[in-house]
Design an enzyme around this catalytic site. Structure first.
Site, PDB file in Angstrom:
ATOM      1  N   CYS A  54      14.396  29.880   5.714  1.00 21.63           N
ATOM      2  CA  CYS A  54      13.437  30.745   5.012  1.00 21.63           C
ATOM      3  C   CYS A  54      13.904  30.882   3.560  1.00 21.63           C
ATOM      4  O   CYS A  54      15.050  31.243   3.310  1.00 21.63           O
ATOM      5  CB  CYS A  54      13.373  32.124   5.676  1.00 21.63           C
ATOM      6  SG  CYS A  54      12.505  33.353   4.679  1.00 21.63           S
ATOM      7  N   CYS A  57      15.094  34.671   2.832  1.00 18.41           N
ATOM      8  CA  CYS A  57      16.210  35.337   3.514  1.00 18.41           C
ATOM      9  C   CYS A  57      17.471  35.305   2.631  1.00 18.41           C
ATOM     10  O   CYS A  57      17.666  34.393   1.839  1.00 18.41           O
ATOM     11  CB  CYS A  57      16.492  34.659   4.860  1.00 18.41           C
ATOM     12  SG  CYS A  57      15.450  35.268   6.214  1.00 18.41           S
ATOM     13  N   HIS A 117      13.976  39.383   8.061  1.00 14.75           N
ATOM     14  CA  HIS A 117      12.863  38.448   8.168  1.00 14.75           C
ATOM     15  C   HIS A 117      11.783  38.958   9.134  1.00 14.75           C
ATOM     16  O   HIS A 117      10.620  38.584   9.045  1.00 14.75           O
ATOM     17  CB  HIS A 117      13.412  37.105   8.655  1.00 14.75           C
ATOM     18  CG  HIS A 117      12.424  35.982   8.646  1.00 14.75           C
ATOM     19  ND1 HIS A 117      12.176  35.221   7.538  1.00 14.75           N
ATOM     20  CD2 HIS A 117      11.602  35.492   9.630  1.00 14.75           C
ATOM     21  CE1 HIS A 117      11.257  34.298   7.822  1.00 14.75           C
ATOM     22  NE2 HIS A 117      10.898  34.449   9.087  1.00 14.75           N
ATOM     23  N   ASN A 157       0.027  39.911  -0.039  1.00 17.05           N
ATOM     24  CA  ASN A 157      -0.864  39.266   0.919  1.00 17.05           C
ATOM     25  C   ASN A 157      -0.112  39.276   2.232  1.00 17.05           C
ATOM     26  O   ASN A 157       0.996  38.751   2.306  1.00 17.05           O
ATOM     27  CB  ASN A 157      -1.147  37.816   0.524  1.00 17.05           C
ATOM     28  CG  ASN A 157      -1.838  37.719  -0.823  1.00 17.05           C
ATOM     29  OD1 ASN A 157      -2.565  38.616  -1.230  1.00 17.05           O
ATOM     30  ND2 ASN A 157      -1.602  36.626  -1.526  1.00 17.05           N
ATOM     31  N   SER A 165       2.278  32.034   3.661  1.00 18.86           N
ATOM     32  CA  SER A 165       2.979  30.888   4.224  1.00 18.86           C
ATOM     33  C   SER A 165       4.357  31.257   4.772  1.00 18.86           C
ATOM     34  O   SER A 165       5.078  30.405   5.240  1.00 18.86           O
ATOM     35  CB  SER A 165       3.109  29.790   3.164  1.00 18.86           C
ATOM     36  OG  SER A 165       3.749  30.297   2.017  1.00 18.86           O
ATOM     37  N   HIS A 168       8.269  36.524   6.180  1.00 17.28           N
ATOM     38  CA  HIS A 168       9.274  37.422   5.593  1.00 17.28           C
ATOM     39  C   HIS A 168       8.555  38.434   4.686  1.00 17.28           C
ATOM     40  O   HIS A 168       7.805  38.041   3.810  1.00 17.28           O
ATOM     41  CB  HIS A 168      10.291  36.610   4.783  1.00 17.28           C
ATOM     42  CG  HIS A 168      11.526  37.375   4.450  1.00 17.28           C
ATOM     43  ND1 HIS A 168      12.788  37.003   4.865  1.00 17.28           N
ATOM     44  CD2 HIS A 168      11.693  38.540   3.773  1.00 17.28           C
ATOM     45  CE1 HIS A 168      13.673  37.890   4.436  1.00 17.28           C
ATOM     46  NE2 HIS A 168      13.031  38.832   3.764  1.00 17.28           N
ATOM     47  N   HIS A 170       7.203  40.345   1.946  1.00 21.22           N
ATOM     48  CA  HIS A 170       7.337  40.216   0.491  1.00 21.22           C
ATOM     49  C   HIS A 170       5.997  40.379  -0.198  1.00 21.22           C
ATOM     50  O   HIS A 170       4.947  40.170   0.405  1.00 21.22           O
ATOM     51  CB  HIS A 170       7.934  38.859   0.119  1.00 21.22           C
ATOM     52  CG  HIS A 170       7.007  37.689   0.360  1.00 21.22           C
ATOM     53  ND1 HIS A 170       6.719  37.210   1.611  1.00 21.22           N
ATOM     54  CD2 HIS A 170       6.298  36.927  -0.506  1.00 21.22           C
ATOM     55  CE1 HIS A 170       5.884  36.186   1.509  1.00 21.22           C
ATOM     56  NE2 HIS A 170       5.602  35.997   0.235  1.00 21.22           N
ATOM     57  N   GLN A 172       4.127  39.991  -4.388  1.00 19.55           N
ATOM     58  CA  GLN A 172       4.223  39.175  -5.598  1.00 19.55           C
ATOM     59  C   GLN A 172       3.791  39.991  -6.802  1.00 19.55           C
ATOM     60  O   GLN A 172       3.126  41.023  -6.661  1.00 19.55           O
ATOM     61  CB  GLN A 172       3.317  37.952  -5.486  1.00 19.55           C
ATOM     62  CG  GLN A 172       3.663  37.039  -4.329  1.00 19.55           C
ATOM     63  CD  GLN A 172       2.792  35.795  -4.341  1.00 19.55           C
ATOM     64  OE1 GLN A 172       2.849  35.000  -5.265  1.00 19.55           O
ATOM     65  NE2 GLN A 172       1.975  35.647  -3.324  1.00 19.55           N
ATOM     66  N   GLU A 320     -21.641  38.027  -0.504  1.00 14.26           N
ATOM     67  CA  GLU A 320     -20.378  38.312  -1.192  1.00 14.26           C
ATOM     68  C   GLU A 320     -19.994  37.204  -2.165  1.00 14.26           C
ATOM     69  O   GLU A 320     -19.739  37.465  -3.347  1.00 14.26           O
ATOM     70  CB  GLU A 320     -19.255  38.526  -0.168  1.00 14.26           C
ATOM     71  CG  GLU A 320     -19.482  39.722   0.756  1.00 14.26           C
ATOM     72  CD  GLU A 320     -20.334  39.421   1.962  1.00 14.26           C
ATOM     73  OE1 GLU A 320     -20.695  38.244   2.170  1.00 14.26           O
ATOM     74  OE2 GLU A 320     -20.671  40.364   2.727  1.00 14.26           O
TER      75      GLU A 320
END
Ligand code: ZN
Ligand code: ZN
Length: 353
Positions: A54, A57, A117, A157, A165, A168, A170, A172, A320
């Site tokens: 990962c 990690c 993770h 996301n 993808s 873990h 996280h 952005q 939409e």
């Protein structure tokens, strides 16, 4: 177009959409970014606390060749596959009116919430959520004060259905030379409302939600969460300080602690809804950092969950995508009641789990 015009790494620039009056980031150099390729089913299997390959990690090597430190709390680093970056090419293809382009300048960062993770925001301890909010505050200050940065978009996301993808936990940050369209619209509406009425639009929204009461998920002294009257997604939730602060960085300590608590409760209740990790897109809507007057801008966090039921996506389609307006099949009052009825203890931590 010749290869030389596109550049070695593929097209990387911002292009102006003259009809929508907004920038489109073309980052075709990112086609080879990592994708672990899990399906929804695989993503729901319980991952281990550490995964040796990962890239998030602690202690692991990333594609850039950088090695993650053995971090223990929140870890922030520059994205190895940035959509906007300091090295975005200066030399752009020449275009003629009405077309415009410019370098995709800015900074893209990754915010690891925890070394674990196998956890998600909903499973973090209160002090870990506090550390995450503190990291958002520090990043807004650090990135926002740079001359070339006009807006700081922090977001998460979550879930394979929104294209993540790596499980873990996280988020952005895209710190850009332009202001994202939704922020621009919200800022303009807030400014106009203040000029016309002398009141802060978001304060009026909070007051309307409190007066009705049916769509409030939870609240405390300094923060509130509600599923707005005008929600576009079934389980769309707004989390906001009660006082008007233009960004997370403008919160005082008491306001930040109140926000941590409400934020944590919202993600726990969302997971509890179907006893599954609840996918969403979660942007922080903070005032632009272009030096403008944003006294009327009221910082808030928005949750845009794509699911209507456990495995039923809300598809964005004709109205939409085609028309730009949402068609909602659910009543915000009913969906808010569902979230309000959930326990504020995560289902994995409940005694009979
Ligand atoms: Zn990991
Ligand atoms: Zn917003």
């Amino acid at each position: 177009m010749s290869d030389s015009k596109q550049g070695r790494g593929g097209t990387w620039e911002e292009r102006w959409h003259p009809l929508r009056e907004e920038w489109v980031i073309v980052a075709a150099h990112r086609q080879n970014r990592p994708w672990s390729g899990e399906t929804v089913e695989q993503a729901e299997a319980q991952p281990p606390p550490y995964v040796s390959d990962c890239y998030l990690c602690p202690g692991n090597l990333r594609v850039s060749g950088a090695r993650n430190p053995s971090y223990t709390g929140v870890f922030v680093f520059d994205n190895d596959h940035p959509c906007v970056g300091p090295h975005a090419p200066d030399a752009l293809t020449t275009v003629t009116a009405p077309y415009r382009n410019r370098p995709a300048r800015g900074l893209a960062r990754v915010v690891c919430y925890t070394p674990r993770h196998d956890l998600s925001l909903a499973e973090l301890a209160p002090h870990e959520v506090e550390n995450l909010v503190a990291a958002w505050q520090a990043q807004y200050v650090d990135l926002g004060r740079r001359r070339e940065i006009n807006h700081v978009l922090a977001f998460e996301n979550k879930g394979a259905v929104v294209g993540v993808s790596n499980p873990h936990p996280h988020g952005q940050i895209y710190a850009t030379n332009f202001i994202f369209k939704t922020i621009e619209v919200e800022a303009a509406a807030s400014r106009r409302y203040l000029n016309e009425t002398g009141r802060v639009l978001f304060q009026e929204i909070i007051a309307a939600e409190q007066q009705d009461g049916r769509r409030i998920i939870c609240e405390n002294e300094t923060a509130i969460a509600f599923l707005p009257y005008f929600a576009r997604y079934a389980y769309e939730v707004f989390v906001a300080p009660k006082a008007t602060r233009s960004s997370s960085a403008a919160l005082n300590d008491a306001e930040a602690r109140g926000l941590d608590t409400v934020l944590r409760e919202v993600v726990i209740r969302s997971d509890n809804l179907w006893c599954m990790s609840f996918p969403y897109v979660m942007p922080l809507h903070q005032a632009p950092t272009d030096g403008g007057d944003y006294r009327s801008f009221h910082f808030h966090i928005e949750f845009h969950p794509p699911l209507r039921k456990p495995h039923l996506l809300k598809y964005l389609a004709g109205p939409e995508i085609g028309g730009g307006n949402f068609l909602s099949d659910t009543a915000p009052e009913e969906k808010a009641a569902e979230l309000r009825a959930q326990s504020n203890v995560h289902y994995k931590l409940q005694p009979d789990a």
